[in-house]
Motif scaffolding. Structure first.
Motif, PDB file in Angstrom:
ATOM      1  N   GLY A  52       0.848  -1.185   0.000  1.00  0.00           N
ATOM      2  CA  GLY A  52       0.000   0.000   0.000  1.00  0.00           C
ATOM      3  C   GLY A  52       0.876   1.224   0.000  1.00  0.00           C
ATOM      4  O   GLY A  52       1.660   1.434  -0.915  1.00  0.00           O
ATOM      5  N   SER A  53       0.802   2.029   1.059  1.00  0.00           N
ATOM      6  CA  SER A  53       1.663   3.205   1.172  1.00  0.00           C
ATOM      7  C   SER A  53       2.105   3.362   2.622  1.00  0.00           C
ATOM      8  O   SER A  53       1.329   3.151   3.552  1.00  0.00           O
ATOM      9  N   LEU A  54       3.364   3.717   2.783  1.00  0.00           N
ATOM     10  CA  LEU A  54       3.936   3.945   4.113  1.00  0.00           C
ATOM     11  C   LEU A  54       4.576   5.327   4.117  1.00  0.00           C
ATOM     12  O   LEU A  54       5.534   5.585   3.384  1.00  0.00           O
ATOM     13  N   ASN A  55       4.007   6.220   4.927  1.00  0.00           N
ATOM     14  CA  ASN A  55       4.520   7.586   5.067  1.00  0.00           C
ATOM     15  C   ASN A  55       5.147   7.735   6.448  1.00  0.00           C
ATOM     16  O   ASN A  55       4.461   7.610   7.461  1.00  0.00           O
ATOM     17  N   ASN A 109       9.783  -5.443   3.868  1.00  0.00           N
ATOM     18  CA  ASN A 109       9.247  -5.805   2.557  1.00  0.00           C
ATOM     19  C   ASN A 109       8.172  -4.776   2.224  1.00  0.00           C
ATOM     20  O   ASN A 109       7.132  -4.733   2.872  1.00  0.00           O
ATOM     21  N   MET A 110       8.441  -3.950   1.226  1.00  0.00           N
ATOM     22  CA  MET A 110       7.550  -2.834   0.913  1.00  0.00           C
ATOM     23  C   MET A 110       7.043  -2.933  -0.510  1.00  0.00           C
ATOM     24  O   MET A 110       7.821  -2.943  -1.468  1.00  0.00           O
ATOM     25  N   GLY A 111       5.729  -2.992  -0.666  1.00  0.00           N
ATOM     26  CA  GLY A 111       5.114  -2.993  -1.977  1.00  0.00           C
ATOM     27  C   GLY A 111       4.215  -1.778  -2.110  1.00  0.00           C
ATOM     28  O   GLY A 111       3.239  -1.639  -1.372  1.00  0.00           O
ATOM     29  N   GLY A 112       4.548  -0.869  -3.020  1.00  0.00           N
ATOM     30  CA  GLY A 112       3.764   0.355  -3.185  1.00  0.00           C
ATOM     31  C   GLY A 112       4.655   1.577  -3.060  1.00  0.00           C
ATOM     32  O   GLY A 112       5.763   1.598  -3.575  1.00  0.00           O
ATOM     33  N   ASP A 113       4.184   2.590  -2.330  1.00  0.00           N
ATOM     34  CA  ASP A 113       4.906   3.854  -2.191  1.00  0.00           C
ATOM     35  C   ASP A 113       5.451   4.017  -0.777  1.00  0.00           C
ATOM     36  O   ASP A 113       4.697   3.954   0.201  1.00  0.00           O
ATOM     37  N   LEU A 114       6.760   4.260  -0.684  1.00  0.00           N
ATOM     38  CA  LEU A 114       7.405   4.534   0.598  1.00  0.00           C
ATOM     39  C   LEU A 114       7.915   5.970   0.584  1.00  0.00           C
ATOM     40  O   LEU A 114       8.729   6.340  -0.266  1.00  0.00           O
ATOM     41  N   VAL A 166      10.340   4.640  -3.921  1.00  0.00           N
ATOM     42  CA  VAL A 166      10.902   5.120  -2.660  1.00  0.00           C
ATOM     43  C   VAL A 166      11.280   6.585  -2.829  1.00  0.00           C
ATOM     44  O   VAL A 166      11.985   6.947  -3.772  1.00  0.00           O
ATOM     45  N   PHE A 167      10.825   7.418  -1.911  1.00  0.00           N
ATOM     46  CA  PHE A 167      11.156   8.833  -1.933  1.00  0.00           C
ATOM     47  C   PHE A 167      11.648   9.228  -0.551  1.00  0.00           C
ATOM     48  O   PHE A 167      10.947   9.042   0.446  1.00  0.00           O
ATOM     49  N   ILE A 168      12.882   9.756  -0.468  1.00  0.00           N
ATOM     50  CA  ILE A 168      13.506  10.093   0.809  1.00  0.00           C
ATOM     51  C   ILE A 168      13.867  11.573   0.804  1.00  0.00           C
ATOM     52  O   ILE A 168      14.664  12.017  -0.027  1.00  0.00           O
ATOM     53  N   GLU A 169      13.295  12.329   1.720  1.00  0.00           N
ATOM     54  CA  GLU A 169      13.624  13.749   1.807  1.00  0.00           C
ATOM     55  C   GLU A 169      14.931  13.971   2.560  1.00  0.00           C
ATOM     56  O   GLU A 169      15.624  14.956   2.338  1.00  0.00           O
TER      57      GLU A 169
END
Length: 207
Positions: free
Chosen positions: A117-120, A134-139, A159-162
């Motif tokens: 799903g999504s993990l914010n 294990n990440m499927g979707g948007d991190l 994966v998006f890391i600020e």
């Protein structure tokens, strides 16, 4: 003699002006480089992370097509929703699996965390030795993403890391499938003894 001294004075003045001009040019070039570097850091946080994309299925809306993920996430439709608080998602004593949208301040993983799903993560995400994400979707990680010695992260998605991406000795990042991407706005501190595997789009060109 007087003419010779006048010549020396004029030559010295010209040399001084020339040196001042070069220094000024160097300073301008440094400023321009600094401005250009700042421009390269500009980013629209909604560039790709516009929120989860839902699919219509026979059982209602879903965050992904049935059978979209591989490996540990192959049966993620059977996972429950995260019902913890919005502070810390801690995976210390036993594995945890979730399906849907998760929004927390901090994530710390010593065991196995499965998310489709999504993990914010509003602050920091840390995977310790023996831990696996294990990440499927948007991190989306607004702080640093740290994978310590012996930690693992398996990604099927974006994966998006600020903040910074920190991979220590024997850390493993594995991308499954072909439609993956990673973008890091901060610094990439990657040990030469870490491993990065699979196919992905390196948006920030850090690998």
């Amino acid at each position: 003699m007087k003419s010779f001294l006048q010549f020396i004075f004029i030559a010295s003045a010209a040399l001084t002006i020339s040196c001042q001009s070069n220094t000024s040019n160097d300073q301008i070039e440094e400023v321009e480089n600094s401005v250009n570097a700042s421009k390269e850091k500009e980013h629209d946080v909604n560039k790709w992370h516009d929120g989860p994309v839902y699919f219509e299925t026979t059982s209602g809306r879903s965050l992904h097509d049935a059978g979209a993920f591989q490996g540990a996430l192959a049966n993620c439709n059977t996972y429950g929703h995260y019902e913890g608080d919005g502070e810390t998602l801690a995976v210390y004593e036993k594995d945890q699996s979730y399906h849907g949208e998760i929004d927390v301040e901090v994530v710390e993983i010593n065991k196995q965390l499965n998310v489709c799903g999504s993990l914010n993560v509003n602050d920091e995400l840390v995977v310790n030795k023996g831990g696996t994400l294990n990440m499927g979707g948007d991190l989306l990680v607004q702080g640093d993403l740290v994978i310590n010695h012996g930690g693992h992260m398996v990604i099927e998605g974006n994966v998006f890391i600020e903040g910074n991406l920190i991979l220590k000795n024997d850390a493993i990042v594995r991308f499954l499938g072909e439609k993956n991407s990673i973008e890091v706005l901060g610094k990439a501190k990657i040990s030469k003894k870490s491993n990065i595997e699979g196919q992905f789009k390196d948006i920030s060109r850090i690998f």
